[in-house]
Design an enzyme around this catalytic site. Structure first.
Site, short mmCIF file in Angstrom:
data_model
loop_
_atom_site.label_atom_id
_atom_site.label_comp_id
_atom_site.label_asym_id
_atom_site.label_seq_id
_atom_site.Cartn_x
_atom_site.Cartn_y
_atom_site.Cartn_z
CG HIS A 165 -2.81 -1.30 -0.52
ND1 HIS A 165 -2.01 -0.31 -0.65
CD2 HIS A 165 -2.57 -2.09 -1.12
CE1 HIS A 165 -1.39 -0.43 -1.32
NE2 HIS A 165 -1.60 -1.62 -1.70
CG ASP B 41 -0.69 -1.31 6.62
OD1 ASP B 41 -1.23 -0.76 5.70
OD2 ASP B 41 0.23 -1.65 6.67
N GLY C 26 7.85 -8.55 -2.50
CA GLY C 26 6.71 -8.10 -1.78
C GLY C 26 6.65 -8.81 -0.36
CB SER D 34 13.76 -7.80 1.75
OG SER D 34 13.35 -7.04 0.89
CB SER D 35 12.64 -2.63 3.08
OG SER D 35 11.17 -2.40 2.81
CG ASP E 274 5.14 -4.67 5.43
OD1 ASP E 274 4.01 -5.26 5.36
OD2 ASP E 274 5.53 -3.90 4.54
CE1 TYR F 233 1.83 0.65 0.89
CE2 TYR F 233 1.93 2.76 1.65
CZ TYR F 233 1.55 1.59 1.89
OH TYR F 233 1.11 1.06 3.12
C1 GLA Z 1 3.34 -2.61 1.86
C2 GLA Z 1 3.25 -1.52 3.19
C3 GLA Z 1 2.19 -2.06 4.31
C4 GLA Z 1 1.13 -2.74 3.74
C5 GLA Z 1 0.96 -3.47 2.60
C6 GLA Z 1 -0.26 -3.24 1.65
O1 GLA Z 1 3.86 -4.09 2.39
O2 GLA Z 1 4.65 -1.53 3.61
O3 GLA Z 1 2.40 -1.03 5.18
O4 GLA Z 1 0.07 -1.34 3.59
O5 GLA Z 1 1.94 -2.67 1.48
O6 GLA Z 1 -1.19 -4.06 2.40
#
Ligand code: GLA
Length: 381
Positions: free
Chosen positions: A32, A34, A119, A122-123, A167, A217
């Protein structure tokens, strides 16, 4: 899976498809951070979404998902499809068009071995493989950074998750055996060799699907922005939590809601843990690195409140086990995996213990996924 995709393509749309892959990711530390323009330390994994594609001369793009065994025909100049999986592809095309690209209709078949809802992004892997493939097939001249932003904006504008860049960046820039230390403000990055001799990195999947993730989120992101705006009233040049120190946060603490304070504290501390953790990795001090991982978990659980009882349960067993150097929830939270750094000698007994205690507690067997750091987006021969 690759053979299956090729066969399905042939059966449905004929010969001549090109095949691409883009992987899921792990993140060693920096969660969290980024979207708060801090640091992250992800790596691509050896599990990907694979996509076969070929232009089709028609007006509709024909999409087939192997995992859902479903077809959707989409007019890329028309409305967004109802199916979320098709919306990822539609969104990528729209974001490319916004950047001036022409994307004629195509046929595609995709599927993957990135566990869904665990987590592992995959998306993002689907967005990145779609973007990477279309860019090559139609010679659009976009670079990997552009494609990462196109994937991120697909999430923002077509899925409704205001995610950061981690990601998509990991899926596109990953390299075998290396983790990526990314500065999400400058977008500068360094690929660091990651080969912890004597240790294993393993994911323990709680099997809890992170359904709350997208709404909560966006709430976390907004709470961080509230903190930034309060501090920004007092100091020049505060654009994100990256510009805020613990001293500054504490100075203006009284002006903010206690919850906003805790969210901001977590992010500022997590950036520092990442910086210290990277130094520890350079020094080969895995024990120190592991202690930062436990710290990260505590912050995510107590201050950021994105964990859940299942993830806490696993991380707590890790903390109490000699030979487990670090354990923490990974990714957006509310389910998914705990990432662990474990001594070779402790590995088997730790996995057995977690499996048996977790199964007794929650009547679900956790899935064990050994982490192999693989390559980013690519064309397959
Ligand atoms: C998800 C989001 C990322 C990042 C993480 C938490 O994977 O897609 O951008 O914020 O949560 O670190």
């Amino acid at each position: 899976m690759i053979t299956k995709i090729q066969e399905e393509f042939k059966k449905r749309y004929g010969d001549g498809a090109l095949l691409y892959a883009s992987p899921g990711r792990v993140n060693l530390i920096g969660e969290h951070t980024d979207y708060n323009l801090g640091f992250v330390l992800p790596g691509a994994i050896d599990k990907s979404i694979y996509l076969a594609i070929k232009p089709n001369d028609g007006t509709l793009s024909r999409l087939y998902s192997v995992d859902y065994d479903a077809t959707v025909n989409v007019d890329m100049n028309g409305e967004q499809p109802q199916e979320q999986w098709a919306s990822y592809i539609y969104g990528v095309v729209q974001e490319m068009k916004k950047r001036g690209a022409t994307v004629p209709a195509f046929d595609c078949v995709f599927g993957g071995d990135v566990p869904l809802g665990a987590g592992l992004s995959s998306s993002a892997a689907l967005e990145c493989v779609t973007g990477f493939a279309i860019n090559e097939v139609y010679n659009l001249g976009l670079n990997r950074k552009d494609l990462a932003i196109i994937g991120q904006m697909t999430e923002h504008n077509y899925i409704g998750v205001k995610c950061g860049i981690m990601d998509q960046f990991a899926s596109l820039f990953g390299e075998k055996g290396k983790v990526i230390r990314l500065d999400c403000r400058s977008m500068e990055y360094v690929l660091e060799p990651f080969n912890p001799v004597g240790y294993k990195v393993v994911l323990i999947d709680s099997m809890v699907k992170h359904t709350l993730a997208s709404s909560e989120y966006n709430v976390r992101r907004a709470q961080c922005e509230v903190g930034v705006s309060i501090i920004g009233k007092h100091a020049e040049g505060i654009e994100s939590l990256r510009d805020v120190s613990m001293d500054m946060l504490n100075t203006y603490r009284a002006e903010m809601d206690e919850m906003v304070y805790r969210r901001c504290r977590y992010v500022i501390e997590e950036n520092q843990r990442l910086i210290d953790g990277c130094q520890a990795l350079k020094d080969g001090d895995y024990a120190l690195f592991g202690s930062k991982m436990f710290g990260s978990h505590d912050g995510l659980s107590k201050d950021y409140e994105v964990s859940c009882k299942e993830l806490d349960f696993i991380a707590t067993i890790g903390r109490k086990t000699d030979g487990v150097l670090g354990a923490r929830m990974m990714g957006g939270g509310f389910g998914g995996c705990v990432i662990n750094v474990v001594n070779d000698a402790t590995y088997d007994s730790y996995i057995d213990e977690v499996k048996s205690r977790y199964t007794t507690e929650f009547q679900v067997t956790p899935r064990i996924i050994d982490v192999v750091i693989g390559d980013g987006a690519r064309r397959l021969e």
